[in-house]
Design an enzyme around this catalytic site. Structure first.
Site: not given
Ligand code: PBG
Length: 354
Positions: A224, A278
Site C-alpha cells: 500500500k 494499492k
Molecule cells: C484507510 C484506507 C484508505 C483507503 C482504504 N483504507 C485511505 C488511506 O490510507 O488514507 C483508500 C481507498 C480509496 O482511496 O479508494 N486505512
C-alpha cells in the site's frame, strides 16, 4: 533479465537467444507471419484472447453511515453514496443477485466516534460490525470484507496511535488485533488490514486461530503506497479535514518496487491468504512482479482517485465511460490480478450480465 540478441538462423527464421539458453525460433518473417490474421474478426479475437474480466473478479467497496433508510452522495465520487446499514444490506442483496462475490465495508463515522484511544474501532456495535451482521442476515452468500486501521476512529485521522508526533507500531498492532477480532465475531469472512504497521498480519492470524476463527481469511493490504489517489476516499469517510500530516512513515514510497516483494514474503509467512496492491492503475508493474514471484491470490484496489478521474472525464464527454471502465479493469487481469476492488463493481456486473 537475460540480454536479448536478435538475429537470423540458417533456415532464415528470425530467432531470439536469451543469453545462456538454446536458440528458440519464434516468428517466421513477413509475409509468412501476419499477426493481423488473429485480429481479423470478433471470432478470431475471441479465440486469441488471453485475459477476460468476469463478475467473479469483483470486490465492491461500500461506505456505511449512521441512520436509517437514507443515503448521501459523495461529491468527488460521482455515482457513489454513503448508505445507512439497512441500505447497505439491501445493496448487498442486489450485489449477491448479480453474482458479485464480495463486498467491502468502510465506515463514515461522526466526530463523536473519533477519539485519541480509538475505542470505537473494536466496539461490537460500531458501524462496520452492525453492517456485517445486517449483510450476513440479508445476503448470506456474499463474502464480507472489512478494513482494519484506526483512521475512521482516530481523532487525528491516522491509521495508528500517535505519540509525540510519531505513529507508534506495536501499541497500534494490539488495537488492530482487537478490531479484527470484533469484525470476525460479527461474521466477517475476509479481514483487510490496511494500516501498514509491521507485524500485524502475524498478530491478527494468531488471535484468529486462538479465538475459533480459523476459517477467517486475511487479505493484506501488503503493498500500500502513500498515494494522493486516496483523496476522494478521505472525503467519503470524512477524514480529509481531520488528518494531520501525511502517512509517509507507514505507507510505501511510490518510488519503490523491491520493497513490495519483501512485504509480500513477510505477510505470507505471517499468515496472509491474499495479497493486495494499492492503488491499482499506476502500480500494475507491482501487480505483475508480485504475481510472477509468488503465484498467490493477488488483488488490486482501483482506488477512489482512479474512479474519480475516469468518471470526471466521462461526465465531461472526454472519454467513453463504459469502455474505459472495462478496459481499466481488464488491465488488472492482464497484470496478473485474480480480482479487483472497484467502485465500478455493480456497473460492471450489470454490463457483463447483460
Ligand atoms: C484507510 C484506507 C484508505 C483507503 C482504504 N483504507 C485511505 C488511506 O490510507 O488514507 C483508500 C481507498 C480509496 O482511496 O479508494 N486505512
Amino acid at each position: 533479465m537475460p540480454r536479448l540478441v536478435i538475429g537470423q538462423n540458417p533456415c532464415d527464421q528470425v530467432f531470439v537467444i536469451a543469453k545462456g539458453e538454446p536458440m528458440k525460433p519464434t516468428l517466421a518473417p513477413f509475409p509468412a507471419t501476419r499477426l493481423r490474421r488473429m485480429r481479423k474478426s470478433p471470432a478470431m479475437r475471441a479465440l486469441a484472447r488471453q485475459n477476460t474480466l468476469t463478475v467473479d473478479d469483483l470486490i465492491w467497496p461500500v461506505f456505511v453511515m449512521d441512520g436509517t433508510d437514507d443515503e448521501t452522495p459523495i461529491g468527488s465520487m460521482p455515482g457513489v453514496t454513503r448508505k445507512t446499514v439497512d441500505r447497505v444490506a439491501k445493496a448487498a442483496v442486489e450485489a449477491q443477485a448479480m453474482g458479485i462475490p464480495a463486498i467491502c465495508i468502510f465506515p463514515y463515522t461522526g466526530m463523536e466516534a473519533r477519539t485519541e484511544d480509538c475505542a470505537m474501532a473494536w466496539d461490537p456495535d460500531n458501524l462496520t460490525n452492525q453492517a456485517i451482521r445486517a449483510i450476513k442476515t440479508a445476503a448470506p452468500d456474499i463474502a464480507i470484507m472489512t478494513d482494519i486501521a484506526l483512521d475512521p476512529y482516530n481523532i487525528n485521522g491516522h491509521d495508528g496511535f500517535v505519540e509525540d508526533g510519531e505513529i507508534v507500531n506495536d501499541r497500534t498492532v494490539e488495537a488492530l488485533v482487537k478490531m479484527g477480532l470484533a469484525q470476525a465475531d460479527a461474521g466477517a469472512d475476509i479481514l483487510g488490514p490496511s494500516d501498514m504497521m509491521d507485524g500485524r498480519i502475524g498478530a491478527i492470524r494468531q488471535a484468529l486461530e486462538s479465538h475459533g476463527h480459523q476459517n477467517v481469511a486475511i487479505l493484506s493490504y501488503t503493498a500500500k503506497y502513500a498515494s494522493a489517489f486516496y483523496g476522494p476516499f478521505r472525503d467519503a469517510v470524512g477524514a480529509s479535514s481531520v488528518l494531520t500530516g501525511d502517512k509517509n512513515t507507514y505507507q510505501m514510497d511510490p518510488g519503490n518496487s523491491d520493497e513490495a516483494l519483501r512485504l509480500v514474503e513477510r505477510d505470507l509467512r505471517e499468515g496472509a491468504d491474499m495479497i493486495m496492491i494499492k492503488p491499482g492503475m499506476p502500480y500494475l508493474d507491482i501487480c505483475r512482479r508480485i504475481k510472477d514471484s509468488f503465484g498467490v491470490p493477488t488483488y488490486a484496489y482501483q482506488v477512489s482517485g482512479e474512479y474519480a478521474m475516469l468518471q470526471a472525464a466521462a461526465q465531461n464527454g472526454w472519454l467513453d465511460g463504459e469502455k474505459v471502465m472495462m478496459e481499466s479493469l481488464l488491465g488488472f487481469k492482464r497484470a496478473g490480478c485474480d480480482g479487483i476492488l472497484t467502485y465500478f463493481a455493480p456497473a460492471v456486473a450489470k454490463l457483463l450480465n447483460g
